[in-house]
Enzyme design. Structure first.
Site, short mmCIF file in Angstrom:
data_model
loop_
_atom_site.label_atom_id
_atom_site.label_comp_id
_atom_site.label_asym_id
_atom_site.label_seq_id
_atom_site.Cartn_x
_atom_site.Cartn_y
_atom_site.Cartn_z
N SER A 140 0.61 -1.19 0.04
CA SER A 140 -0.17 0.00 0.05
C SER A 140 0.84 1.14 0.04
O SER A 140 1.82 1.42 0.68
CB SER A 140 -0.81 -0.05 1.32
OG SER A 140 -1.51 -1.21 1.44
N GLU A 223 1.21 -3.63 14.05
CA GLU A 223 0.53 -3.49 13.11
C GLU A 223 -1.00 -3.83 13.30
O GLU A 223 -1.78 -3.06 12.72
CB GLU A 223 0.99 -4.22 11.72
CG GLU A 223 0.57 -3.79 10.42
CD GLU A 223 0.16 -4.85 9.76
OE1 GLU A 223 0.26 -6.06 9.72
OE2 GLU A 223 -0.25 -4.77 8.43
N GLU A 377 -8.42 -15.69 9.51
CA GLU A 377 -7.97 -17.11 9.92
C GLU A 377 -6.79 -17.02 10.49
O GLU A 377 -6.54 -18.06 11.55
CB GLU A 377 -7.77 -17.93 8.39
CG GLU A 377 -9.08 -18.15 7.81
CD GLU A 377 -9.62 -17.19 7.01
OE1 GLU A 377 -8.89 -16.25 6.69
OE2 GLU A 377 -10.71 -17.13 6.41
#
Ligand SMILES: Cc1cc2nc3c(=O)[nH]c(=O)nc-3n(C[C@H](O)[C@H](O)[C@H](O)COP(=O)(O)OP(=O)(O)OC[C@H]3O[C@@H](n4cnc5c(N)ncnc54)[C@H](O)[C@@H]3O)c2cc1C
Length: 407
Positions: A140, A223, A377
């Site tokens: 990003s 993060e 997950e």
């Protein structure tokens, strides 16, 4: 109460919307009122979360511009406080706090996302520099940042989780090619980044060479927490013109925010859609909105746990990081479903009118939150294995070099 009073006084005495953005950010950092949670040695006051929140509240009440947000201040800074050298802090903290430098994360690769220790981008030492070759993906903001936080393999023969090193790489150099990737929203905020003999000075290793996995774990903990809006001071995320006045920047940010429909904005958007489609008194709709509100409150309590844990001297968010991230995913899905159902068949149209056009954008971007920064997950695996001590995933051989995998 003391912090409220002091912060209010400082902001009243110093906030001036006609000051340039650069001068204001510099004053915020050097006065220690911009990032009061940072250590006293490094532009902060070592405040706990409750006090940091009190400062933010006073700043907001006065309408003053907050300092820069984003992964520099919210992820790189706390990493440097744990693993950085004095020189790195002297160089990069002012850079992110008032010199307008921005950062991105260069971790995922085409063949290494959830299994991040499988990265194959190489870094080879050449005198006072490291030479980088390989590719990163889903990066990003890579097209307009100054530095990337890069995980690369420095010893391909070492066991998978060793032989890795964490770097800060200057983005604007001949050996780096950034190519945009378009998502289904039409935006190109992602990129694939190619390294062809790109260079990094040896001083830009974070931690020690070959110990990049330790640094990566710190990175991932901060993060995950950065998905929580509370982790940011509230100022601009990307590059801004430091020469404009604060008032000019605030006007632009205001316009940008009203056009966006993510995060907190989505609640308002759904409220508008509920009114527009006449479901304001519908009991089922009200109960679903109440449930969304409850999840947000619960997330708030989880955040308080993070702060309490920090106050006790645990610097890394523990299970709370994955919990927060999973809760943000769940809230986003809940908002998406409620917004769609509220509109009925109308929800299938990408209309021109404001609320439904914004909702359409929100709907298309909603899957991203369950993937970025580690999928749902993987967060559940983390909670299951590390917190609940359930049996682990089928084991890999931790002694095997990544080069042997799939052979
Ligand atoms: C909006 C957004 C922004 C991003 N920004 C960046 C960025 O700036 N920098 C960067 O480096 N990366 C970035 N990423 C990449 C992101 O970190 C990865 O997409 C993510 O970690 C998943 O990796 P992958 O895409 O390779 O999927 P894979 O790892 O290939 O996973 C595919 C599927 O398999 C599942 N899976 C994999 N392993 C397991 C397991 N052990 N148990 C159960 N299920 C499993 C996953 O949950 C997923 O559903 C971004 C992604 C998004 C969506």
């Amino acid at each position: 109460m003391g912090v409220h009073r002091e912060a209010k006084r400082w902001y009243q005495d110093n906030w001036d919307p006609d000051r340039t953005v650069g001068a204001w950010f510099e004053l915020l950092a050097n006065s220690r009122w911009g990032y009061p949670g940072w250590p006293t040695k490094w532009f902060g006051q070592g405040m706990d979360r409750a006090d940091v929140r009190a400062v933010r509240e006073e700043r907001r009440n006065l309408g003053a511009l907050p300092p820069p947000s984003g992964i520099g201040p919210s992820v790189l800074a706390p990493m440097l406080f744990q693993h950085g050298t004095e020189d790195q802090m002297r160089r990069f903290l002012p850079a992110m706090a008032w010199k307008g430098e921005t950062f991105c994360q260069m971790l995922s690769e085409p063949e290494a996302g959830s299994d991040l220790a499988g990265v194959t981008t190489t870094a080879i030492r050449d005198g006072d520099e490291w030479v980088i070759n390989g590719s990163k993906i889903w990066t990003s903001r890579a097209s307009d940042v100054d530095y990337g936080m890069l995980l690369a393999r420095t010893d391909p023969k070492a066991p998978k989780h060793r032989g890795l090193t964490f770097f800060l790489i200057g983005r604007d150099q001949p050996g780096i090619d950034v190519r945009p990737l378009r998502t289904m929203t039409g935006a190109t905020s992602f990129n694939q980044v190619f390294f062809d003999d790109a260079r990094i000075p040896v001083d830009n290793v974070i931690g020690i060479p070959e110990d990049g996995w330790t640094i990566t774990r710190t990175f991932l903990a901060f993060e995950k927490n950065s998905y929580n809006p509370d982790a940011h001071e509230g100022g601009p995320f990307g590059k801004v013109d430091l020469g404009q006045t604060c008032a000019q920047l605030q006007e632009r940010e205001q316009g940008r925010r009203s056009a966006a429909a993510q995060g907190r904005g989505a609640s308002q958007l759904i409220a508008d859609l509920v009114d527009e489609h006449g479901h304001g008194n519908d009991e089922l709709t009200r109960s679903r909105r109440a449930r969304l509100l409850t999840w947000r409150r619960v997330m708030g309590y989880t955040n308080q746990r993070v702060h309490a844990s920090r106050r006790k001297g645990n610097p890394l968010p523990g299970f709370e990081g994955p919990m927060s991230k999973l809760t943000v995913s769940k809230i986003t899905r809940g908002q998406r479903d409620l917004g769609l159902e509220t509109q009925g068949p109308h929800g299938m149209l990408a209309d021109e009118d404001a609320a439904s056009a914004q909702f359409h954008h929100f709907f298309l971007s909603s899957p991203a939150i369950s993937i970025a920064g580690g999928t749902d997950e993987i967060q559940r695996n983390h909670l299951a294995e590390r917190i609940l001590q359930l049996p682990k995933d089928p084991p890999f051989d931790p002694k095997s070099p990544v080069a042997d995998e799939g052979a």
